[in-house]
Design a protein around this motif. Structure first.
Motif, PDB file in Angstrom:
ATOM      1  N   PRO A  78     -10.664   0.135  -8.854  1.00 38.10           N
ATOM      2  CA  PRO A  78     -11.091   1.049  -7.779  1.00 38.10           C
ATOM      3  C   PRO A  78     -11.550   0.348  -6.505  1.00 38.10           C
ATOM      4  N   GLU A  79     -12.234  -0.757  -6.648  1.00 35.79           N
ATOM      5  CA  GLU A  79     -12.765  -1.440  -5.456  1.00 35.79           C
ATOM      6  C   GLU A  79     -11.696  -2.225  -4.692  1.00 35.79           C
ATOM      7  N   GLN A  80     -10.466  -2.303  -5.245  1.00 30.42           N
ATOM      8  CA  GLN A  80      -9.411  -3.090  -4.600  1.00 30.42           C
ATOM      9  C   GLN A  80      -8.536  -2.292  -3.640  1.00 30.42           C
ATOM     10  N   TRP A  81      -8.674  -0.974  -3.627  1.00 30.87           N
ATOM     11  CA  TRP A  81      -7.752  -0.170  -2.821  1.00 30.87           C
ATOM     12  C   TRP A  81      -7.837  -0.475  -1.336  1.00 30.87           C
ATOM     13  N   ALA A  82      -8.953  -0.964  -0.856  1.00 28.60           N
ATOM     14  CA  ALA A  82      -9.083  -1.294   0.562  1.00 28.60           C
ATOM     15  C   ALA A  82      -8.762  -2.756   0.860  1.00 28.60           C
ATOM     16  N   ASP A  83      -8.342  -3.510  -0.155  1.00 26.79           N
ATOM     17  CA  ASP A  83      -8.012  -4.924   0.059  1.00 26.79           C
ATOM     18  C   ASP A  83      -6.748  -5.049   0.911  1.00 26.79           C
ATOM     19  N   PRO A  84      -6.684  -6.079   1.771  1.00 28.83           N
ATOM     20  CA  PRO A  84      -5.496  -6.267   2.607  1.00 28.83           C
ATOM     21  C   PRO A  84      -4.267  -6.583   1.765  1.00 28.83           C
ATOM     22  N   SER A  85      -3.100  -6.255   2.310  1.00 32.04           N
ATOM     23  CA  SER A  85      -1.828  -6.544   1.640  1.00 32.04           C
ATOM     24  C   SER A  85      -1.016  -7.497   2.512  1.00 32.04           C
ATOM     25  N   PRO A  86       0.066  -8.043   1.976  1.00 34.37           N
ATOM     26  CA  PRO A  86       0.930  -8.906   2.792  1.00 34.37           C
ATOM     27  C   PRO A  86       1.599  -8.162   3.948  1.00 34.37           C
ATOM     28  N   CYS A  87       1.596  -6.833   3.935  1.00 35.20           N
ATOM     29  CA  CYS A  87       2.145  -6.041   5.042  1.00 35.20           C
ATOM     30  C   CYS A  87       1.065  -5.918   6.110  1.00 35.20           C
ATOM     31  N   ALA A  88       1.343  -6.446   7.285  1.00 32.97           N
ATOM     32  CA  ALA A  88       0.353  -6.441   8.363  1.00 32.97           C
ATOM     33  C   ALA A  88      -0.195  -5.035   8.575  1.00 32.97           C
ATOM     34  N   TRP A 142      -1.747  -3.084   6.655  1.00 31.24           N
ATOM     35  CA  TRP A 142      -1.781  -2.187   5.496  1.00 31.24           C
ATOM     36  C   TRP A 142      -2.728  -2.750   4.455  1.00 31.24           C
ATOM     37  N   ASP A 143      -3.518  -1.851   3.854  1.00 34.79           N
ATOM     38  CA  ASP A 143      -4.278  -2.254   2.679  1.00 34.79           C
ATOM     39  C   ASP A 143      -3.483  -1.834   1.438  1.00 34.79           C
ATOM     40  N   ALA A 144      -4.052  -2.076   0.278  1.00 36.64           N
ATOM     41  CA  ALA A 144      -3.338  -1.767  -0.969  1.00 36.64           C
ATOM     42  C   ALA A 144      -2.965  -0.288  -1.043  1.00 36.64           C
ATOM     43  N   ARG A 145      -3.882   0.571  -0.643  1.00 40.19           N
ATOM     44  CA  ARG A 145      -3.609   2.013  -0.687  1.00 40.19           C
ATOM     45  C   ARG A 145      -2.452   2.384   0.253  1.00 40.19           C
ATOM     46  N   ASP A 146      -2.385   1.719   1.407  1.00 42.80           N
ATOM     47  CA  ASP A 146      -1.314   1.997   2.360  1.00 42.80           C
ATOM     48  C   ASP A 146       0.059   1.652   1.801  1.00 42.80           C
ATOM     49  N   VAL A 147       0.111   0.631   0.954  1.00 41.34           N
ATOM     50  CA  VAL A 147       1.393   0.276   0.326  1.00 41.34           C
ATOM     51  C   VAL A 147       1.885   1.455  -0.515  1.00 41.34           C
ATOM     52  N   VAL A 148       0.998   2.032  -1.307  1.00 38.65           N
ATOM     53  CA  VAL A 148       1.375   3.186  -2.132  1.00 38.65           C
ATOM     54  C   VAL A 148       1.701   4.380  -1.234  1.00 38.65           C
ATOM     55  N   ARG A 149       0.930   4.549  -0.183  1.00 37.42           N
ATOM     56  CA  ARG A 149       1.184   5.657   0.752  1.00 37.42           C
ATOM     57  C   ARG A 149       2.604   5.551   1.333  1.00 37.42           C
ATOM     58  N   ALA A 158       0.535  17.850  -4.808  1.00 33.40           N
ATOM     59  CA  ALA A 158      -0.015  16.816  -5.698  1.00 33.40           C
ATOM     60  C   ALA A 158      -1.291  16.275  -5.084  1.00 33.40           C
ATOM     61  N   PRO A 159      -2.103  15.583  -5.888  1.00 31.68           N
ATOM     62  CA  PRO A 159      -3.262  14.908  -5.317  1.00 31.68           C
ATOM     63  C   PRO A 159      -2.796  13.925  -4.235  1.00 31.68           C
ATOM     64  N   GLY A 160      -3.607  13.711  -3.225  1.00 31.77           N
ATOM     65  CA  GLY A 160      -3.263  12.771  -2.165  1.00 31.77           C
ATOM     66  C   GLY A 160      -3.503  11.335  -2.590  1.00 31.77           C
ATOM     67  N   VAL A 161      -2.912  10.428  -1.834  1.00 28.51           N
ATOM     68  CA  VAL A 161      -3.076   9.003  -2.121  1.00 28.51           C
ATOM     69  C   VAL A 161      -4.540   8.585  -2.002  1.00 28.51           C
ATOM     70  N   ASP A 162      -5.261   9.204  -1.084  1.00 26.14           N
ATOM     71  CA  ASP A 162      -6.672   8.845  -0.923  1.00 26.14           C
ATOM     72  C   ASP A 162      -7.514   9.281  -2.115  1.00 26.14           C
ATOM     73  N   THR A 163      -7.072  10.344  -2.785  1.00 23.90           N
ATOM     74  CA  THR A 163      -7.817  10.876  -3.926  1.00 23.90           C
ATOM     75  C   THR A 163      -7.412  10.211  -5.236  1.00 23.90           C
ATOM     76  N   ASP A 164      -6.094  10.123  -5.468  1.00 22.42           N
ATOM     77  CA  ASP A 164      -5.588   9.615  -6.744  1.00 22.42           C
ATOM     78  C   ASP A 164      -4.203   9.011  -6.533  1.00 22.42           C
ATOM     79  N   PRO A 165      -4.133   7.721  -6.173  1.00 26.02           N
ATOM     80  CA  PRO A 165      -2.835   7.105  -5.900  1.00 26.02           C
ATOM     81  C   PRO A 165      -1.846   7.204  -7.063  1.00 26.02           C
ATOM     82  N   ALA A 166      -2.330   7.055  -8.280  1.00 28.45           N
ATOM     83  CA  ALA A 166      -1.431   7.113  -9.440  1.00 28.45           C
ATOM     84  C   ALA A 166      -0.815   8.498  -9.595  1.00 28.45           C
TER      85      ALA A 166
END
Length: 196
Positions: free
Chosen positions: A24-34, A36-43, A63-71
């Motif tokens: 849960p605490e990793q969703w705001a971590d940066p990703s290799p995509c400039a 974008w954080d981890a959640r943005d990749v799924v978005r 469906a639930p939104g990515v911000d609520t439940d990415p899975a």
């Protein structure tokens, strides 16, 4: 089940496992995509599922939104695309895409299905998971990408060439010629294989 449907399912399974591996605490971590954080990749992946539906006059199911439940958001989007692939008439339906007029299943195969292993790498790298892309996918994606004409590669690297805000590939990241194929593929599409 067609080869395209099977390939999509295998790749979606792998992406879903990576989502499930995010703490849960990793969703705001940066990703290799400039930018974008981890959640943005799924978005992005879910947004691309919506793009697959649009030429057929369909939209994503509620469906639930990515911000609520990415899975859950990914599971729902995936089900919508699988419904296309599982219906032979719909899968064969021709639709207009930036790459020309193709069948719905070819559109899925060339766009969102190919996106899954690449953005799966992004998500895995962002969240400290195993980022090994299936070697079958690496070889297939490398063969297709490395054979693209230079002018098409340049178009893929031009922001907005396929629509407002759309960037297909980033600027190439140079990697050694004898680097593993996965690293060469990542470099070609604009990823730094050494990104941490």
């Amino acid at each position: 089940m067609t080869e395209i449907a099977d390939r999509y399912r295998r790749r979606a399974d792998a992406f879903a496992r990576t989502i499930d591996g995010v703490r849960p605490e990793q969703w705001a971590d940066p990703s290799p995509c400039a930018d974008w954080d981890a959640r943005d990749v799924v978005r992005h992946i879910i947004d691309m599922h919506a793009v697959m539906l649009a030429p057929l006059g369909r939209t994503l199911s509620p469906a639930p939104g990515v911000d609520t439940d990415p899975a859950a958001a990914f599971r729902a989007a995936r089900a919508d695309v699988e419904a296309i692939l599982d219906d032979p008439a719909v899968a064969a339906a021709k639709c207009d895409t930036p790459a020309g007029r193709v069948s719905a299943e070819d559109h899925v195969d060339r766009v969102v299905s190919d996106d899954l292993p690449l953005h799966g790498w992004d998500l895995a790298r962002a969240t400290g998971q195993d980022d090994t892309i299936d070697p079958v996918d690496v070889e297939r994606l490398w063969a297709g990408t490395s054979s693209l004409p230079a002018e098409l590669l340049e178009q893929f690297r031009t922001p907005g060439a396929f629509g407002p805000g759309v960037v297909v590939f980033g600027p190439e990241v140079k990697v050694p010629a004898d680097a593993p194929v996965q690293d060469r593929l990542l470099g070609m599409i604009g990823r730094d294989p050494a990104w941490r």
